[in-house]
Scaffold this motif. Structure first.
Motif, PDB file in Angstrom:
ATOM      1  N   MET A 164     -22.382 -35.366  -1.569  1.00 60.10           N
ATOM      2  CA  MET A 164     -23.338 -34.367  -0.998  1.00 60.10           C
ATOM      3  C   MET A 164     -22.273 -33.339  -0.370  1.00 60.10           C
ATOM      4  N   CYS A 165     -23.119 -31.864  -0.343  1.00 57.12           N
ATOM      5  CA  CYS A 165     -21.729 -31.219   0.780  1.00 57.12           C
ATOM      6  C   CYS A 165     -22.949 -30.227   0.944  1.00 57.12           C
ATOM      7  N   VAL A 166     -23.448 -29.968   2.465  1.00 57.40           N
ATOM      8  CA  VAL A 166     -24.506 -28.285   2.690  1.00 57.40           C
ATOM      9  C   VAL A 166     -23.685 -28.354   3.780  1.00 57.40           C
ATOM     10  N   ALA A 167     -23.444 -26.754   3.245  1.00 53.05           N
ATOM     11  CA  ALA A 167     -22.925 -25.843   4.462  1.00 53.05           C
ATOM     12  C   ALA A 167     -23.054 -24.214   3.330  1.00 53.05           C
ATOM     13  N   THR A 168     -23.236 -23.478   4.728  1.00 52.65           N
ATOM     14  CA  THR A 168     -23.294 -21.709   4.427  1.00 52.65           C
ATOM     15  C   THR A 168     -22.285 -21.590   3.693  1.00 52.65           C
ATOM     16  N   VAL A 197     -26.025 -26.321  -5.546  1.00 52.74           N
ATOM     17  CA  VAL A 197     -27.599 -25.588  -5.994  1.00 52.74           C
ATOM     18  C   VAL A 197     -26.970 -24.867  -4.307  1.00 52.74           C
ATOM     19  N   ILE A 198     -27.811 -23.632  -4.512  1.00 50.47           N
ATOM     20  CA  ILE A 198     -27.119 -22.148  -3.775  1.00 50.47           C
ATOM     21  C   ILE A 198     -28.788 -21.638  -3.620  1.00 50.47           C
ATOM     22  N   VAL A 199     -29.393 -22.014  -2.215  1.00 52.28           N
ATOM     23  CA  VAL A 199     -30.059 -21.847  -1.730  1.00 52.28           C
ATOM     24  C   VAL A 199     -30.312 -19.962  -1.333  1.00 52.28           C
ATOM     25  N   GLY A 200     -31.065 -19.551  -1.407  1.00 47.32           N
ATOM     26  CA  GLY A 200     -30.591 -18.053  -1.784  1.00 47.32           C
ATOM     27  C   GLY A 200     -29.520 -17.001  -2.005  1.00 47.32           C
ATOM     28  N   LYS A 201     -29.773 -15.672  -2.496  1.00 47.65           N
ATOM     29  CA  LYS A 201     -28.383 -14.724  -2.837  1.00 47.65           C
ATOM     30  C   LYS A 201     -27.858 -15.368  -2.405  1.00 47.65           C
ATOM     31  N   ALA A 202     -26.258 -15.335  -3.335  1.00 49.51           N
ATOM     32  CA  ALA A 202     -25.008 -14.957  -2.791  1.00 49.51           C
ATOM     33  C   ALA A 202     -24.584 -13.462  -2.251  1.00 49.51           C
ATOM     34  N   ALA A 203     -24.265 -13.686  -1.373  1.00 45.47           N
ATOM     35  CA  ALA A 203     -23.558 -12.004  -0.326  1.00 45.47           C
ATOM     36  C   ALA A 203     -23.678 -10.831  -2.142  1.00 45.47           C
ATOM     37  N   GLY A 204     -22.667 -11.443  -3.259  1.00 44.67           N
ATOM     38  CA  GLY A 204     -22.407 -10.368  -3.826  1.00 44.67           C
ATOM     39  C   GLY A 204     -22.174 -11.797  -5.538  1.00 44.67           C
ATOM     40  N   PRO A 205     -21.240 -11.093  -6.209  1.00 45.12           N
ATOM     41  CA  PRO A 205     -20.847 -11.780  -7.404  1.00 45.12           C
ATOM     42  C   PRO A 205     -19.915 -12.765  -6.934  1.00 45.12           C
ATOM     43  N   ASP A 206     -18.956 -11.683  -6.849  1.00 47.18           N
ATOM     44  CA  ASP A 206     -17.787 -12.473  -6.445  1.00 47.18           C
ATOM     45  C   ASP A 206     -17.761 -13.895  -4.973  1.00 47.18           C
ATOM     46  N   ASN A 207     -18.634 -13.433  -4.827  1.00 47.47           N
ATOM     47  CA  ASN A 207     -19.576 -15.100  -3.802  1.00 47.47           C
ATOM     48  C   ASN A 207     -19.966 -15.912  -3.967  1.00 47.47           C
ATOM     49  N   TYR A 208     -20.957 -15.314  -6.246  1.00 50.52           N
ATOM     50  CA  TYR A 208     -21.297 -16.109  -6.185  1.00 50.52           C
ATOM     51  C   TYR A 208     -20.179 -17.451  -6.691  1.00 50.52           C
ATOM     52  N   VAL A 209     -19.256 -16.230  -7.765  1.00 51.50           N
ATOM     53  CA  VAL A 209     -18.469 -16.962  -8.111  1.00 51.50           C
ATOM     54  C   VAL A 209     -17.903 -18.036  -6.872  1.00 51.50           C
ATOM     55  N   HIS A 210     -17.171 -17.553  -6.319  1.00 44.46           N
ATOM     56  CA  HIS A 210     -16.547 -18.777  -5.456  1.00 44.46           C
ATOM     57  C   HIS A 210     -17.251 -20.142  -5.648  1.00 44.46           C
ATOM     58  N   ILE A 211     -18.541 -20.010  -4.883  1.00 41.97           N
ATOM     59  CA  ILE A 211     -19.345 -20.890  -4.799  1.00 41.97           C
ATOM     60  C   ILE A 211     -19.411 -21.674  -5.336  1.00 41.97           C
ATOM     61  N   SER A 239     -29.102 -22.036  -8.955  1.00 39.55           N
ATOM     62  CA  SER A 239     -29.749 -21.283  -7.622  1.00 39.55           C
ATOM     63  C   SER A 239     -31.320 -20.884  -7.738  1.00 39.55           C
ATOM     64  N   VAL A 240     -31.229 -20.736  -6.041  1.00 43.31           N
ATOM     65  CA  VAL A 240     -33.273 -20.926  -5.440  1.00 43.31           C
ATOM     66  C   VAL A 240     -33.408 -19.484  -5.252  1.00 43.31           C
ATOM     67  N   VAL A 241     -33.778 -18.857  -5.641  1.00 45.53           N
ATOM     68  CA  VAL A 241     -34.203 -17.248  -4.802  1.00 45.53           C
ATOM     69  C   VAL A 241     -35.482 -17.215  -5.056  1.00 45.53           C
ATOM     70  N   GLY A 242     -35.879 -16.733  -4.503  1.00 44.41           N
ATOM     71  CA  GLY A 242     -37.223 -15.786  -4.835  1.00 44.41           C
ATOM     72  C   GLY A 242     -36.696 -14.371  -5.996  1.00 44.41           C
ATOM     73  N   ILE A 272     -29.788 -11.131  -9.183  1.00 42.44           N
ATOM     74  CA  ILE A 272     -28.918 -11.746 -10.081  1.00 42.44           C
ATOM     75  C   ILE A 272     -28.783 -11.466 -11.153  1.00 42.44           C
ATOM     76  N   ASN A 273     -29.990 -11.353 -11.800  1.00 45.46           N
ATOM     77  CA  ASN A 273     -29.617 -11.329 -13.595  1.00 45.46           C
ATOM     78  C   ASN A 273     -28.873 -10.633 -13.632  1.00 45.46           C
ATOM     79  N   GLY A 274     -28.663  -8.952 -13.176  1.00 43.70           N
ATOM     80  CA  GLY A 274     -27.835  -8.232 -13.660  1.00 43.70           C
ATOM     81  C   GLY A 274     -26.506  -8.619 -13.334  1.00 43.70           C
ATOM     82  N   TRP A 275     -26.081 -10.071 -12.448  1.00 40.82           N
ATOM     83  CA  TRP A 275     -24.947 -10.078 -12.607  1.00 40.82           C
ATOM     84  C   TRP A 275     -24.514 -10.670 -13.732  1.00 40.82           C
TER      85      TRP A 275
END
Length: 83
Positions: free
Chosen positions: A1-5, A20-34, A49-52, A59-62
């Motif tokens: 397991m790795c926990v990182a910002t 597991v991504i908690v909160g939204k990524a800064a953008g679609p490129d960041n999401y793909v990288h993570i 992805s865990v988002v409110g 995120i669905n728009g991505w």
């Protein structure tokens, strides 16, 4: 397991079965990288992805832009599922 910002994960080159991504990524490129931390070297992996609710629309728009399908799950459905 790795926990990182999001900032720290940029420099890591690791292979994981699940990210597991908690909160939204800064953008679609960041999401793909993570999300790319899973399924590396031709292996399959999962990204959760865990988002409110307020961030779910963005995120669905991505989805079409990234060529992935997001499956929304309500908190009540997860609570009794054993996940």
């Amino acid at each position: 397991m790795c926990v990182a910002t999001e900032d720290v994960i940029r420099g890591l080159d690791i292979s994981l079965d699940t990210v597991v991504i908690v909160g939204k990524a800064a953008g679609p490129d960041n999401y793909v990288h993570i999300a790319g931390r899973c399924g590396r070297a031709g292996r399959r992996g999962s990204c959760v992805s865990v988002v409110g609710y307020e961030d779910s629309g963005r995120i669905n728009g991505w989805s079409s832009m990234l060529g992935v399908e997001f499956e929304p799950v309500e908190a009540e459905d997860v609570a009794g599922s054993g996940i």
